[in-house]
Design a protein around this motif. Structure first.
Motif, PDB file in Angstrom:
ATOM      1  N   THR A   1      -5.654   9.200   0.915  1.00  0.00           N
ATOM      2  CA  THR A   1      -4.613   8.223   0.600  1.00  0.00           C
ATOM      3  C   THR A   1      -3.254   8.883   0.729  1.00  0.00           C
ATOM      4  O   THR A   1      -3.013   9.938   0.122  1.00  0.00           O
TER       5      THR A   1
ATOM      6  N   TYR B   1      -5.800   5.804   4.262  1.00  0.00           N
ATOM      7  CA  TYR B   1      -4.910   4.718   3.861  1.00  0.00           C
ATOM      8  C   TYR B   1      -3.488   5.258   3.758  1.00  0.00           C
ATOM      9  O   TYR B   1      -3.248   6.288   3.130  1.00  0.00           O
TER      10      TYR B   1
ATOM     11  N   GLU C   1       9.739  -4.108   1.545  1.00  0.00           N
ATOM     12  CA  GLU C   1       8.814  -4.366   0.473  1.00  0.00           C
ATOM     13  C   GLU C   1       9.421  -3.942  -0.846  1.00  0.00           C
ATOM     14  O   GLU C   1      10.345  -3.138  -0.919  1.00  0.00           O
TER      15      GLU C   1
ATOM     16  N   SER D   1       9.011   2.637   2.203  1.00  0.00           N
ATOM     17  CA  SER D   1       8.301   1.535   2.852  1.00  0.00           C
ATOM     18  C   SER D   1       9.266   0.381   2.964  1.00  0.00           C
ATOM     19  O   SER D   1       9.657  -0.221   1.975  1.00  0.00           O
TER      20      SER D   1
ATOM     21  N   ASP E   1       2.690  -1.880  -3.229  1.00  0.00           N
ATOM     22  CA  ASP E   1       3.668  -2.454  -2.311  1.00  0.00           C
ATOM     23  C   ASP E   1       3.528  -3.973  -2.298  1.00  0.00           C
ATOM     24  O   ASP E   1       2.429  -4.505  -2.138  1.00  0.00           O
TER      25      ASP E   1
ATOM     26  N   SER F   1      -1.571  -2.609  -2.019  1.00  0.00           N
ATOM     27  CA  SER F   1      -0.567  -3.377  -1.291  1.00  0.00           C
ATOM     28  C   SER F   1      -1.027  -4.826  -1.157  1.00  0.00           C
ATOM     29  O   SER F   1      -2.232  -5.110  -1.100  1.00  0.00           O
TER      30      SER F   1
ATOM     31  N   CYS G   1      -9.411  -5.646  -5.529  1.00  0.00           N
ATOM     32  CA  CYS G   1      -8.770  -6.749  -4.814  1.00  0.00           C
ATOM     33  C   CYS G   1      -8.280  -7.794  -5.808  1.00  0.00           C
ATOM     34  O   CYS G   1      -8.809  -7.931  -6.909  1.00  0.00           O
TER      35      CYS G   1
ATOM     36  N   ASP H   1       0.088   3.958   2.412  1.00  0.00           N
ATOM     37  CA  ASP H   1       0.727   2.906   1.619  1.00  0.00           C
ATOM     38  C   ASP H   1      -0.195   1.706   1.452  1.00  0.00           C
ATOM     39  O   ASP H   1       0.217   0.545   1.547  1.00  0.00           O
TER      40      ASP H   1
ATOM     41  N   THR I   1      -5.133  -5.520  -1.933  1.00  0.00           N
ATOM     42  CA  THR I   1      -6.240  -4.570  -2.018  1.00  0.00           C
ATOM     43  C   THR I   1      -5.715  -3.242  -2.552  1.00  0.00           C
ATOM     44  O   THR I   1      -4.525  -2.932  -2.425  1.00  0.00           O
TER      45      THR I   1
ATOM     46  N   ALA J   1       1.921   5.314  11.557  1.00  0.00           N
ATOM     47  CA  ALA J   1       1.680   4.779  10.218  1.00  0.00           C
ATOM     48  C   ALA J   1       2.713   5.301   9.221  1.00  0.00           C
ATOM     49  O   ALA J   1       3.077   4.614   8.264  1.00  0.00           O
TER      50      ALA J   1
ATOM     51  N   GLN K   1      -2.594   0.599   3.313  1.00  0.00           N
ATOM     52  CA  GLN K   1      -3.132  -0.021   4.519  1.00  0.00           C
ATOM     53  C   GLN K   1      -4.101   0.942   5.218  1.00  0.00           C
ATOM     54  O   GLN K   1      -3.767   2.093   5.475  1.00  0.00           O
TER      55      GLN K   1
ATOM     56  N   GLU L   1      -0.569  -8.433   1.128  1.00  0.00           N
ATOM     57  CA  GLU L   1      -0.124  -9.024   2.383  1.00  0.00           C
ATOM     58  C   GLU L   1       0.020 -10.523   2.165  1.00  0.00           C
ATOM     59  O   GLU L   1      -0.683 -11.111   1.331  1.00  0.00           O
TER      60      GLU L   1
END
Length: 346
Positions: free
Chosen positions: A135, A28, A144, A141, A165, A222, A252, A30, A238, A57, A32, A224
């Motif tokens: 991680t 992962y 954000e 980033s 994020d 982060s 989550c 950040d 998540t 990434a 993702q 979305e």
């Protein structure tokens, strides 16, 4: 409700199972999850990953020179250089690290040591040895809001880090929505530091005294934006955390707002179905996922589902709704977040 029940036939569970000599390594950056065209591998206790995916990434540019088998990556004016089979990693022309396991080519793919290249670009790297989760928290980033905090040992070593994020909404009530998410992130950060900060420092000092490695604690999450239009702005978040003996714990959450007035909405604000109808729908839909792959769920998954219908979460998508259950509700932690989406005219 019939419309949703019919649509649930197309529900898809968002996890897969793959067999490796060791558990599949998850990476992962950040918050993702990164998808690789070749799975990461472990060589002499070092994790190697395909170069292009990890550099992208991290937000850097990468170039490959076939003639001398050299990898060059640049980001924000910094340049790092690695060569296949060479232990040296150079940053801006100076030797930065001498790597125990250098970059190499496997199955036609160029693999690089993840920790070395990430830390060369000033990122923090955490490793969960139980869950095989890496991680990476990058140094920046873009686009954000980032809520970050860390705990350091007396010698300055970071032993715990927290990062959340939050994407920026373009709506009229963006600041109002972001305030809700930021307040939540700050509360999570405080709780995480209060609960694990002292423990992380103690375990680091003990590991240092014994001359053994220490894996820093981390919480990375982060959000979305799953829908943003004239009706709704919906956020789905998540997270992954590591706390020593615990595996890479996933989490989550979600928030949906009215685009017209910025008010946070409940599911009953969005659809007119009764609680009884919704619970029947969730039993049918999640039950279908259990029936499809029963080996991936707890043996008493349906009984656990029935007792936990009150924690089913939701978010709004471009053409409907998504529903989810937190990890370990009806399936083991490694199964992740059990969720599905349905088409629904909102």
């Amino acid at each position: 409700m019939k419309k949703m029940l019919l649509a649930s036939i197309a529900a898809a569970m968002l996890w897969t199972t793959t067999v490796f000599a060791y558990p599949a390594i998850q990476v992962y950056v950040d918050g993702q999850g990164i998808t690789f065209d070749q799975p990461p591998v472990i060589v002499e206790d070092r994790t190697l990953v395909p170069m292009r995916a990890i550099f992208q990434a991290l937000g850097s540019e990468v170039a490959w020179s076939e003639s001398d088998q050299t990898i060059t990556s640049t980001k924000n004016g910094d340049t790092i250089v690695l060569k296949i089979g060479d232990a040296g990693l150079y940053k801006n022309g100076q030797l930065k690290y001498t790597m125990a396991v250098p970059a190499r080519i496997m199955n036609g793919r160029t693999l690089v040591p993840l920790r070395a290249v990430a830390e060369a670009f000033d990122a923090q790297v955490g490793w969960d040895p139980q869950g095989y989760v890496v991680t990476v928290i990058s140094s920046q980033s873009g686009g954000e809001n980032n809520d970050t905090t860390s705990v350091k040992a007396d010698d300055g070593t970071v032993v715990l880090s927290f990062r959340m994020d939050i994407p920026k909404s373009k709506g009229s009530y963006a600041s109002q929505m972001e305030k809700t998410l930021n307040e939540e992130a700050k509360a999570l950060a405080k709780a995480y530091v209060d609960t694990y900060g002292k423990k992380a420092k103690t375990e680091y000092e003990a590991a240092k005294a014994k001359g053994i490695s220490f894996s820093p604690y981390y919480y990375v999450g982060s959000y979305e934006i799953t829908r943003e239009d004239s009706k709704f702005v919906s956020f789905y978040g998540t997270s992954t955390q590591y706390t020593g003996e615990m595996q890479g714990q996933r989490g989550c959450t979600s928030h949906t707002f009215s685009a017209k007035n910025g008010k946070e909405l409940t599911l009953s604000d969005i659809i007119g179905d009764s609680e009884k109808e919704l619970q029947a729908f969730w039993m049918t839909s999640f039950g279908a996922l259990i029936d499809e792959k029963p080996a991936g769920f707890y043996s008493n998954a349906k009984a656990r589902l029935e007792k936990n219908l009150d924690i089913v979460g939701f978010y709004v998508t471009k053409d409907g709704l998504g529903f989810y259950l937190p990890p370990e509700t009806i399936a083991p932690n490694e199964a992740g977040i059990i969720s599905f989406t349905v088409k629904y005219d909102l």
